[in-house]
Write a protein that holds these residues in place. Structure first.
Motif, mmCIF file in Angstrom:
data_model
loop_
_atom_site.group_PDB
_atom_site.id
_atom_site.type_symbol
_atom_site.label_atom_id
_atom_site.label_comp_id
_atom_site.label_asym_id
_atom_site.label_seq_id
_atom_site.Cartn_x
_atom_site.Cartn_y
_atom_site.Cartn_z
ATOM 1 N N ARG A 1 0.738 -1.041 -0.012
ATOM 2 C CA ARG A 1 0.065 0.039 -0.131
ATOM 3 C C ARG A 1 0.917 1.206 -0.143
ATOM 4 O O ARG A 1 2.150 1.289 0.025
ATOM 5 N N GLU A 2 0.385 2.527 -0.186
ATOM 6 C CA GLU A 2 1.104 3.682 -0.335
ATOM 7 C C GLU A 2 1.853 3.968 1.219
ATOM 8 O O GLU A 2 3.186 4.279 0.778
ATOM 9 N N PRO A 3 1.220 3.715 2.086
ATOM 10 C CA PRO A 3 2.273 3.844 3.324
ATOM 11 C C PRO A 3 3.411 3.172 3.510
ATOM 12 O O PRO A 3 4.599 3.382 3.966
ATOM 13 N N PHE B 1 10.866 4.636 0.779
ATOM 14 C CA PHE B 1 11.452 5.666 -0.108
ATOM 15 C C PHE B 1 11.712 7.027 0.689
ATOM 16 O O PHE B 1 12.537 7.666 0.093
ATOM 17 N N ARG B 2 11.144 7.305 1.729
ATOM 18 C CA ARG B 2 11.532 8.556 2.580
ATOM 19 C C ARG B 2 12.709 8.515 3.104
ATOM 20 O O ARG B 2 13.125 9.648 3.308
ATOM 21 N N THR B 3 13.371 7.462 3.207
ATOM 22 C CA THR B 3 14.677 7.429 3.918
ATOM 23 C C THR B 3 15.863 8.126 2.754
ATOM 24 O O THR B 3 16.973 8.628 2.996
ATOM 25 N N PHE B 4 15.373 8.204 1.439
ATOM 26 C CA PHE B 4 16.159 9.025 0.618
ATOM 27 C C PHE B 4 16.235 10.334 0.408
ATOM 28 O O PHE B 4 16.909 11.118 -0.267
ATOM 29 N N GLY B 5 15.018 10.911 0.918
ATOM 30 C CA GLY B 5 14.726 12.194 0.698
ATOM 31 C C GLY B 5 13.306 12.604 1.047
ATOM 32 O O GLY B 5 12.327 11.626 1.138
ATOM 33 N N PRO B 6 12.870 13.977 0.867
ATOM 34 C CA PRO B 6 11.358 14.257 0.901
ATOM 35 C C PRO B 6 10.746 13.877 -0.237
ATOM 36 O O PRO B 6 11.278 14.005 -1.439
ATOM 37 N N VAL B 7 9.599 13.150 -0.020
ATOM 38 C CA VAL B 7 8.925 12.492 -1.262
ATOM 39 C C VAL B 7 7.326 13.417 -1.216
ATOM 40 O O VAL B 7 6.959 13.734 -0.070
ATOM 41 N N SER B 8 7.180 13.852 -2.245
ATOM 42 C CA SER B 8 6.044 14.766 -2.630
ATOM 43 C C SER B 8 4.642 14.047 -2.972
ATOM 44 O O SER B 8 3.537 14.363 -2.521
ATOM 45 N N ARG B 9 4.823 12.734 -3.439
ATOM 46 C CA ARG B 9 3.783 11.762 -3.904
ATOM 47 C C ARG B 9 3.878 10.480 -3.849
ATOM 48 O O ARG B 9 5.056 10.206 -4.169
ATOM 49 N N VAL B 10 3.146 9.511 -3.274
ATOM 50 C CA VAL B 10 3.172 8.222 -3.385
ATOM 51 C C VAL B 10 1.755 7.537 -4.036
ATOM 52 O O VAL B 10 0.573 7.996 -3.708
ATOM 53 N N TYR B 11 1.932 6.653 -5.017
ATOM 54 C CA TYR B 11 0.890 6.212 -5.713
ATOM 55 C C TYR B 11 0.760 4.663 -5.868
ATOM 56 O O TYR B 11 1.966 4.282 -6.390
ATOM 57 N N VAL B 12 0.182 3.763 -5.390
ATOM 58 C CA VAL B 12 0.070 2.435 -5.517
ATOM 59 C C VAL B 12 -1.094 2.020 -6.654
ATOM 60 O O VAL B 12 -2.074 2.399 -5.966
ATOM 61 N N ALA B 13 -0.803 1.456 -7.719
ATOM 62 C CA ALA B 13 -2.082 0.869 -8.415
ATOM 63 C C ALA B 13 -2.955 -0.336 -7.703
ATOM 64 O O ALA B 13 -2.273 -1.177 -7.341
#
Length: 101
Positions: free
Chosen positions: A32-34, A40-52
């Motif tokens: 899921r998105e969380p 991925f947030r361990t690599f830097g600021p994330v602006s959006r996450v989408y899982v189909a």
């Protein structure tokens, strides 16, 4: 946009987001998105996450997208997570290609 609304010169949100967009494939049905945000947030600021998600079954379709604020963070995530084992599967992480109109 609504009638009369103008977009400021040089402002193109779709293009800006695609420049830092990463496609993630071979996700498990449970992802899921969380889950992606946490990874991925361990690599830097994330602006959006989408899982189909399949609308009929409610399970992941096996791919998603992560948009980073900074391109350098996206590059690091691709380098570290492409081929990474996650939820008993090997992730494929690459630059997202713009959608054809």
């Amino acid at each position: 946009m609504r009638a009369g609304a103008e977009r400021p010169a040089g402002s193109d949100m779709r293009r800006r987001n695609e420049e830092n967009s990463v496609r993630v494939t071979n996700l498990s049905e449970d992802t899921r998105e969380p889950d992606l945000l946490e990874l991925f947030r361990t690599f830097g600021p994330v602006s959006r996450v989408y899982v189909a998600i399949d609308q009929k079954t409610g399970v992941s379709r096996g791919f998603g997208f992560v948009n980073f604020v900074n391109k350098e963070d996206a590059e690091r995530a691709i380098m570290k997570l492409n081929g990474y084992g996650y939820d008993n599967l090997i992730l494929r992480v690459e630059w997202a290609t713009p959608r054809a109109n």
